[in-house]
Design a protein around this motif. Structure first.
Motif, PDB file in Angstrom:
ATOM      1  N   MET A 136       0.841  -1.207   0.000  1.00 41.96           N
ATOM      2  CA  MET A 136       0.000   0.000   0.000  1.00 41.96           C
ATOM      3  C   MET A 136       0.866   1.243   0.000  1.00 41.96           C
ATOM      4  O   MET A 136       1.907   1.291   0.649  1.00 41.96           O
ATOM      5  N   LYS A 137       0.436   2.259  -0.739  1.00 44.73           N
ATOM      6  CA  LYS A 137       1.127   3.535  -0.736  1.00 44.73           C
ATOM      7  C   LYS A 137       0.945   4.228   0.611  1.00 44.73           C
ATOM      8  O   LYS A 137       0.020   3.910   1.352  1.00 44.73           O
ATOM      9  N   LYS A 138       1.833   5.168   0.931  1.00 43.32           N
ATOM     10  CA  LYS A 138       1.685   5.931   2.169  1.00 43.32           C
ATOM     11  C   LYS A 138       0.351   6.667   2.113  1.00 43.32           C
ATOM     12  O   LYS A 138       0.115   7.504   1.237  1.00 43.32           O
ATOM     13  N   THR A 139      -0.539   6.349   3.032  1.00 41.37           N
ATOM     14  CA  THR A 139      -1.936   6.784   2.967  1.00 41.37           C
ATOM     15  C   THR A 139      -2.314   7.603   4.183  1.00 41.37           C
ATOM     16  O   THR A 139      -2.047   7.207   5.323  1.00 41.37           O
ATOM     17  N   LEU A 140      -2.958   8.744   3.934  1.00 41.13           N
ATOM     18  CA  LEU A 140      -3.465   9.592   5.011  1.00 41.13           C
ATOM     19  C   LEU A 140      -4.963   9.402   5.128  1.00 41.13           C
ATOM     20  O   LEU A 140      -5.706   9.606   4.158  1.00 41.13           O
ATOM     21  N   ILE A 141      -5.415   9.012   6.317  1.00 42.55           N
ATOM     22  CA  ILE A 141      -6.835   8.859   6.591  1.00 42.55           C
ATOM     23  C   ILE A 141      -7.313  10.126   7.275  1.00 42.55           C
ATOM     24  O   ILE A 141      -6.889  10.444   8.394  1.00 42.55           O
ATOM     25  N   THR A 142      -8.179  10.889   6.626  1.00 47.19           N
ATOM     26  CA  THR A 142      -8.728  12.083   7.251  1.00 47.19           C
ATOM     27  C   THR A 142      -9.905  11.674   8.147  1.00 47.19           C
ATOM     28  O   THR A 142     -10.407  10.557   8.046  1.00 47.19           O
ATOM     29  N   GLY A 143     -10.326  12.589   9.018  1.00 47.60           N
ATOM     30  CA  GLY A 143     -11.431  12.261   9.909  1.00 47.60           C
ATOM     31  C   GLY A 143     -11.151  11.009  10.718  1.00 47.60           C
ATOM     32  O   GLY A 143     -12.050  10.217  11.017  1.00 47.60           O
ATOM     33  N   ALA A 144      -9.893  10.830  11.108  1.00 47.45           N
ATOM     34  CA  ALA A 144      -9.462   9.558  11.695  1.00 47.45           C
ATOM     35  C   ALA A 144      -9.965   9.328  13.111  1.00 47.45           C
ATOM     36  O   ALA A 144      -9.844   8.223  13.636  1.00 47.45           O
ATOM     37  N   GLY A 149     -13.205  10.013  13.830  1.00 49.27           N
ATOM     38  CA  GLY A 149     -14.632   9.742  13.675  1.00 49.27           C
ATOM     39  C   GLY A 149     -14.905   8.254  13.528  1.00 49.27           C
ATOM     40  O   GLY A 149     -13.987   7.432  13.427  1.00 49.27           O
ATOM     41  N   SER A 150     -16.177   7.905  13.508  1.00 49.80           N
ATOM     42  CA  SER A 150     -16.572   6.492  13.486  1.00 49.80           C
ATOM     43  C   SER A 150     -16.058   5.759  12.251  1.00 49.80           C
ATOM     44  O   SER A 150     -15.479   4.670  12.355  1.00 49.80           O
ATOM     45  N   LEU A 151     -16.263   6.335  11.061  1.00 55.12           N
ATOM     46  CA  LEU A 151     -15.815   5.677   9.837  1.00 55.12           C
ATOM     47  C   LEU A 151     -14.293   5.649   9.768  1.00 55.12           C
ATOM     48  O   LEU A 151     -13.698   4.612   9.442  1.00 55.12           O
ATOM     49  N   GLY A 152     -13.659   6.768  10.083  1.00 57.56           N
ATOM     50  CA  GLY A 152     -12.202   6.830  10.031  1.00 57.56           C
ATOM     51  C   GLY A 152     -11.549   5.800  10.934  1.00 57.56           C
ATOM     52  O   GLY A 152     -10.577   5.132  10.544  1.00 57.56           O
ATOM     53  N   GLN A 153     -12.073   5.648  12.154  1.00 53.48           N
ATOM     54  CA  GLN A 153     -11.511   4.662  13.076  1.00 53.48           C
ATOM     55  C   GLN A 153     -11.628   3.246  12.526  1.00 53.48           C
ATOM     56  O   GLN A 153     -10.707   2.430  12.665  1.00 53.48           O
TER      57      GLN A 153
END
Length: 295
Positions: free
Chosen positions: A1-9, A11-15
């Motif tokens: 996987m490429k280096k990935t940024l999860i926004t809203g991390a 929040g419920s979906l982000g977690q």
């Protein structure tokens, strides 16, 4: 996987997306975007060795700093309808200013694009964000979500309230929704982030495998709770007046009314879905979901 940024991390979906990724890839491939480093979930991320970046959608300068050395971004749409489009434009600008190649965006399904439609404030900001991302020149994957199963308890109340009122009171008429629980979205989209090449410049329609009305929800809950739960669909005016009378804040009444009218207009009634193909299984049924919540 490429280096990935999860926004809203936080929040419920982000977690849930982060949780899925941690089960399948090395921690050095995951970065999380947060606003408040004092939250317990952020401290948990730090303890696990995740790359924690601090910024919010309103601050372009901080976003540009947070996006350094990121290859792909999972953009969870903002919740502030009035500011959402400008916030998302900031994210796209920050991505373009850095090494980001690919944006995954959580959008919405739609049937009506009219500015007079009840859900116009929601749909229009998503449509404009989609176009902004497509026009940016970045690789993109648009993830059009149907409603979360998780909103049903928010709309109808918890177990105690249902057993007290013995009814579901919403102006949704006989409209149906192809609900999807957040965990199914997170499962599918984590898989896509891990193997992004096959999803470049594609738009997906993510709906559940069954369509459910609130009459059906009431019937399912009657069996789960062992009490007759009636379904009442008042007029919109009557609903809004009643909700204000019981003391619900105006913004909550407006949100419930807007989505109820959208459901009544069959804005979420879809027969096809790309989600089953990504998941490799069917989505969780409303019977399963409500049993977990209310049994």
């Amino acid at each position: 996987m490429k280096k990935t940024l999860i926004t809203g991390a936080t929040g419920s979906l982000g977690q849930l997306v982060v949780k899925n990724l941690l089960q399948n890839v090395e921690t050095d491939k995951i970065a999380v975007l947060v606003r408040n480093t004092e939250k317990d979930i952020v401290k948990e991320y730090q303890s696990k060795g995740l790359d924690v970046r601090v910024a919010d959608y309103n601050n372009l300068e901080k976003l540009q700093e947070a996006f350094k050395n990121i290859e792909q971004v999972y953009l969870i749409s903002g919740s502030d309808l009035s500011a959402r489009l400008e916030q998302h434009k900031n994210v796209v600008e920050a991505a373009k200013a850095n090494t980001v190649k690919h944006i995954f965006y959580t959008s919405t399904v739609k049937k009506t694009e009219s500015t007079d439609a009840p859900l116009a404030p929601v749909v229009n900001s998503h449509l404009k964000t989609e176009q902004t991302i497509i026009d940016s020149g970045l690789q993109y994957t648009i993830l059009r979500h149907n409603l979360y199963s998780d909103v049903v308890p928010m709309f109808i109340g918890d177990k105690e309230q249902l057993l007290k009122t013995k009814s579901i009171y919403l102006p949704t008429e006989d409209g149906k929704v192809a609900y999807v629980p957040r965990e199914d979205f997170a499962d599918a989209e984590a898989k896509m982030l891990i193997s992004p090449k096959e999803h470049i410049n594609k738009i997906y329609e993510f709906n559940g495998n069954e369509k459910i009305s609130y009459q059906q929800v009431s019937e399912i809950l009657t069996k789960i709770l062992g009490e007759e739960i009636a379904y009442v669909s008042p007029s919109v005016d009557e609903f809004e007046a009643q909700m204000k009378e019981v003391g619900l804040p105006t913004e909550i009444v407006g949100m419930l009314s807007m989505f109820s009218q959208g459901i009544a207009n069959n804005e979420f009634d879809f027969d096809t879905t790309d989600l089953e193909k990504i998941l490799g299984r069917k989505t969780k049924t409303m019977q399963q979901f409500l049993t977990e919540v209310y049994a």
